[in-house]
Design a protein around this motif. Structure first.
Motif, PDB file in Angstrom:
ATOM      1  N   ALA A  99      -1.465  -4.028  11.056  1.00 22.04           N
ATOM      2  CA  ALA A  99      -2.723  -3.800  10.322  1.00 22.04           C
ATOM      3  C   ALA A  99      -3.137  -2.339  10.419  1.00 22.04           C
ATOM      4  N   TYR A 100      -3.072  -1.779  11.613  1.00 13.93           N
ATOM      5  CA  TYR A 100      -3.488  -0.390  11.823  1.00 13.93           C
ATOM      6  C   TYR A 100      -2.570   0.575  11.053  1.00 13.93           C
ATOM      7  N   SER A 101      -1.270   0.298  11.046  1.00 19.33           N
ATOM      8  CA  SER A 101      -0.322   1.151  10.312  1.00 19.33           C
ATOM      9  C   SER A 101      -0.672   1.185   8.818  1.00 19.33           C
ATOM     10  N   LEU A 102      -1.031   0.040   8.264  1.00 20.02           N
ATOM     11  CA  LEU A 102      -1.350  -0.013   6.824  1.00 20.02           C
ATOM     12  C   LEU A 102      -2.612   0.777   6.512  1.00 20.02           C
ATOM     13  N   ALA A 103      -3.565   0.760   7.450  1.00 18.78           N
ATOM     14  CA  ALA A 103      -4.842   1.443   7.213  1.00 18.78           C
ATOM     15  C   ALA A 103      -4.691   2.962   7.184  1.00 18.78           C
ATOM     16  N   LEU A 104      -3.547   3.473   7.622  1.00 19.58           N
ATOM     17  CA  LEU A 104      -3.325   4.928   7.551  1.00 19.58           C
ATOM     18  C   LEU A 104      -2.964   5.371   6.138  1.00 19.58           C
ATOM     19  N   GLY A 105      -2.523   4.425   5.301  1.00 17.33           N
ATOM     20  CA  GLY A 105      -2.098   4.775   3.949  1.00 17.33           C
ATOM     21  C   GLY A 105      -0.802   5.584   3.977  1.00 17.33           C
ATOM     22  N   GLY A 106      -0.426   6.173   2.845  1.00 16.15           N
ATOM     23  CA  GLY A 106       0.811   6.965   2.779  1.00 16.15           C
ATOM     24  C   GLY A 106       2.046   6.080   2.759  1.00 16.15           C
ATOM     25  N   ASP A 107       3.017   6.400   3.610  1.00 13.12           N
ATOM     26  CA  ASP A 107       4.284   5.657   3.597  1.00 13.12           C
ATOM     27  C   ASP A 107       4.146   4.377   4.423  1.00 13.12           C
ATOM     28  N   THR A 108       3.284   3.468   3.950  1.00 13.09           N
ATOM     29  CA  THR A 108       2.896   2.308   4.762  1.00 13.09           C
ATOM     30  C   THR A 108       4.030   1.332   5.057  1.00 13.09           C
ATOM     31  N   ASP A 109       4.950   1.116   4.088  1.00 10.93           N
ATOM     32  CA  ASP A 109       6.012   0.132   4.384  1.00 10.93           C
ATOM     33  C   ASP A 109       6.879   0.641   5.526  1.00 10.93           C
TER      34      ASP A 109
ATOM     35  N   PHE B 183       0.807  -1.234   0.000  1.00 14.52           N
ATOM     36  CA  PHE B 183       0.000   0.000   0.000  1.00 14.52           C
ATOM     37  C   PHE B 183       0.834   1.277   0.000  1.00 14.52           C
ATOM     38  N   GLU B 184       2.153   1.189  -0.165  1.00 11.48           N
ATOM     39  CA  GLU B 184       2.975   2.412  -0.070  1.00 11.48           C
ATOM     40  C   GLU B 184       2.526   3.432  -1.113  1.00 11.48           C
ATOM     41  N   GLY B 185       2.239   4.627  -0.674  1.00 13.78           N
ATOM     42  CA  GLY B 185       1.853   5.708  -1.581  1.00 13.78           C
ATOM     43  C   GLY B 185       0.356   5.798  -1.816  1.00 13.78           C
ATOM     44  N   ALA B 186      -0.423   4.835  -1.310  1.00 14.03           N
ATOM     45  CA  ALA B 186      -1.885   4.892  -1.499  1.00 14.03           C
ATOM     46  C   ALA B 186      -2.480   5.961  -0.587  1.00 14.03           C
ATOM     47  N   GLU B 187      -3.373   6.759  -1.156  1.00 18.26           N
ATOM     48  CA  GLU B 187      -3.929   7.864  -0.366  1.00 18.26           C
ATOM     49  C   GLU B 187      -4.913   7.372   0.691  1.00 18.26           C
ATOM     50  N   GLU B 188      -5.783   6.480   0.266  1.00 18.98           N
ATOM     51  CA  GLU B 188      -6.736   5.924   1.226  1.00 18.98           C
ATOM     52  C   GLU B 188      -6.691   4.409   1.170  1.00 18.98           C
ATOM     53  N   VAL B 189      -6.630   3.792   2.328  1.00 22.66           N
ATOM     54  CA  VAL B 189      -6.598   2.329   2.382  1.00 22.66           C
ATOM     55  C   VAL B 189      -7.714   1.852   3.316  1.00 22.66           C
ATOM     56  N   PRO B 190      -8.826   1.348   2.762  1.00 28.65           N
ATOM     57  CA  PRO B 190      -9.897   0.864   3.637  1.00 28.65           C
ATOM     58  C   PRO B 190      -9.402  -0.317   4.471  1.00 28.65           C
ATOM     59  N   MET B 191      -9.841  -0.377   5.736  1.00 32.64           N
ATOM     60  CA  MET B 191      -9.428  -1.484   6.615  1.00 32.64           C
ATOM     61  C   MET B 191      -9.771  -2.833   5.979  1.00 32.64           C
ATOM     62  N   GLU B 192     -10.857  -2.860   5.219  1.00 35.07           N
ATOM     63  CA  GLU B 192     -11.263  -4.096   4.547  1.00 35.07           C
ATOM     64  C   GLU B 192     -10.153  -4.612   3.614  1.00 35.07           C
TER      65      GLU B 192
ATOM     66  N   GLY C 130       0.342  12.872  10.562  1.00 33.47           N
ATOM     67  CA  GLY C 130       0.844  12.653   9.201  1.00 33.47           C
ATOM     68  C   GLY C 130       1.063  11.189   8.872  1.00 33.47           C
ATOM     69  N   ASN C 131       1.286  10.919   7.567  1.00 34.37           N
ATOM     70  CA  ASN C 131       1.597   9.547   7.133  1.00 34.37           C
ATOM     71  C   ASN C 131       2.588   9.599   5.959  1.00 34.37           C
ATOM     72  N   GLY C 132       3.382  10.666   5.940  1.00 36.94           N
ATOM     73  CA  GLY C 132       4.251  10.907   4.779  1.00 36.94           C
ATOM     74  C   GLY C 132       5.685  10.434   4.939  1.00 36.94           C
ATOM     75  N   ILE C 133       6.487  10.799   3.947  1.00 38.63           N
ATOM     76  CA  ILE C 133       7.866  10.315   3.806  1.00 38.63           C
ATOM     77  C   ILE C 133       8.858  11.089   4.671  1.00 38.63           C
ATOM     78  N   ALA C 134       8.423  12.250   5.230  1.00 39.10           N
ATOM     79  CA  ALA C 134       9.307  13.005   6.137  1.00 39.10           C
ATOM     80  C   ALA C 134       9.342  12.291   7.487  1.00 39.10           C
ATOM     81  N   ALA C 135      10.511  12.303   8.130  1.00 38.07           N
ATOM     82  CA  ALA C 135      10.623  11.642   9.440  1.00 38.07           C
ATOM     83  C   ALA C 135       9.623  12.243  10.430  1.00 38.07           C
ATOM     84  N   LEU C 136       9.421  13.561  10.351  1.00 39.64           N
ATOM     85  CA  LEU C 136       8.501  14.216  11.280  1.00 39.64           C
ATOM     86  C   LEU C 136       7.050  13.767  11.073  1.00 39.64           C
ATOM     87  N   HIS C 137       6.744  13.330   9.863  1.00 36.23           N
ATOM     88  CA  HIS C 137       5.374  12.914   9.552  1.00 36.23           C
ATOM     89  C   HIS C 137       5.204  11.402   9.574  1.00 36.23           C
ATOM     90  N   SER C 138       6.148  10.683  10.110  1.00 36.31           N
ATOM     91  CA  SER C 138       6.034   9.222  10.122  1.00 36.31           C
ATOM     92  C   SER C 138       6.546   8.561  11.402  1.00 36.31           C
TER      93      SER C 138
END
Ligand code: F2R
Ligand code: MG
Ligand code: MG
Length: 347
Positions: free
Chosen positions: A286-296, A24-33, A248-256
């Motif tokens: 699971a919860y981390s992935l549901a935030l989307g963004g820099d999921t890995d 899911f890396e880079g996905a804007e929205e990731v439904p929990m489903e 945040g859920n981005g690639i900056a350290a402050l936002h992740s």
């Protein structure tokens, strides 16, 4: 004191977060489903998910672990060489767009100052990406002394990230894993207070204040985020949207990095949105992935902190079996654990 199960848990769950979170890396929205579907496909051997490959997060964390073990301590030249060699052997692991320049320069035999390529990034401002933080866990395992964890996580990150908003993210991540290894998550409020206390000192220095001012961030940006985490922890309900807008859920350290810490704290208890059968590491990833963004990367960092707390024995075998590099992580953790208990490592 650190237990070997916690050490295994930290490095293995970090790899799992990276491999499983890559989907899911880079996905804007990731439904929990979708997250739960992805995770249940890992249990189902007939679906033939195959091996999920690790990305730059794990590739660089492996270099950190190998270097600390081979040199029995921090050696910036050896670590830099390993980063460069790993990148040239496998350049397609999804590295950040800027850091590639650093990794190419680090392979030059003429290079005297291994910190210079990182300083040249982004017109001399340095990178504030989360690439230093994503590989910080091995520092937490290697050094019994907290001041060594801070010092070497900082220097290790500086090889690619010279902006304080980059390297201080690595310091925070290493501190979180280190405290978790010692059982500090049994008292979550004390855990966050301790991180604030440590980061108050870390962010008090001149360089950090200067970077924060230039980037128009709060005076002590990571401390400010840790206070936000404390506020969110005290709330009975928090939506995914609020977590993203506050942390945040981005690639900056402050936002992740603060986001990853929040994921761990939020998942200390069972949550309605997650299956009851899940253990703590499963909930956290699971919860981390549901935030989307820099999921890995968020799952990798949250995984390492959670894995240190819950230990290897809580992680499902089906997840372990489908991720590349888990056996190595297991071995590195055991060897770092032995070093930690043998003698203090020096720089
Ligand atoms: N790079 C990715 N994901 C995107 C593409 C991967 C995809 N799978 C593919 O291969 O196509 N993921 C990995 O990168 C993150 C770690 O990045 P790192 O190591 O911090 O790299 P970099 O280049 O130093 O920083 C990342 C970006 O942040 C912005 N940035 C950083 N400092 C800046 C500054 N001072 N001024 C302006 N922008 C700055 C830039 O956009 C950088 O490229 C992890 O997510 C890892 O998984
Ligand atoms: Mg990655
Ligand atoms: Mg990433």
């Amino acid at each position: 004191l650190m237990e070997v199960f916690s050490a295994w848990g930290a490095l293995v769950a970090g790899v799992l977060g990276d491999c499983i979170g890559g989907e899911f890396e880079g996905a804007e929205e990731v439904p929990m489903e979708s997250v739960l579907q992805h995770l249940s496909s890992l249990d189902d051997e007939t679906k033939g998910t195959g091996i999920l490959e690790y990305s730059d997060d794990t590739a660089m964390a492996r270099c950190v672990a190998q270097s600390l073990l081979t040199r029995t301590g921090f050696d910036e030249h050896d670590m830099a060489r390993r980063f460069a060699k790993e990148y040239s052997a496998s350049p397609h692991r999804g590295y950040g767009a800027g850091v590639i320049q650093v990794l190419k320069k680090l392979s030059s035999p003429q290079l005297n100052d291994v910190y210079q390529p990182a300083r040249d990034q982004f017109n001399g401002r340095g990178s504030f990406g989360n690439g230093g933080a994503m590989r910080a866990a091995p520092f937490a395992l290697a050094f019994p002394d907290l001041s060594d964890v801070k010092r070497f996580a900082h220097l290790g990150a500086m090889l690619t990230h010279s902006c304080s908003l980059g390297y201080n993210g690595a310091v925070l991540q290493a501190l979180a894993v280190h405290l978790s290894l010692q059982g500090a998550l049994d008292l979550p409020h004390q855990f966050i207070s301790r991180l604030i206390k440590e980061m108050e000192e870390v962010e008090g220095d001149e360089a950090a204040r200067n970077d924060a001012r230039i980037l128009k961030e709060a005076e002590k940006p990571f401390c400010e985020r840790l206070h936000r985490i404390r506020d969110l922890m005290d709330r009975s309900k928090v939506s995914i949207e609020e977590v993203i807008s506050e942390l945040g859920n981005g690639i900056a350290a402050l936002h992740s990095v603060p986001t990853a810490i929040f994921c761990v704290l939020h998942c200390l208890q069972p949550r309605e949105c997650l299956p009851e059968s899940y253990g703590g590491v499963e909930r956290t990833i699971a919860y981390s992935l549901a935030l989307g963004g820099d999921t890995d990367t968020i799952a990798c960092m949250a995984g390492a902190i959670a894995g240190a707390h819950y230990g290897i024995e809580t992680i499902p075998l089906s997840w372990i079996r489908c991720c590349e590099g888990v056996e190595d992580a297991d071995q590195y953790a055991e060897r770092l654990y032995k070093l930690y208990h043998q003698s203090p490592l020096g720089g």
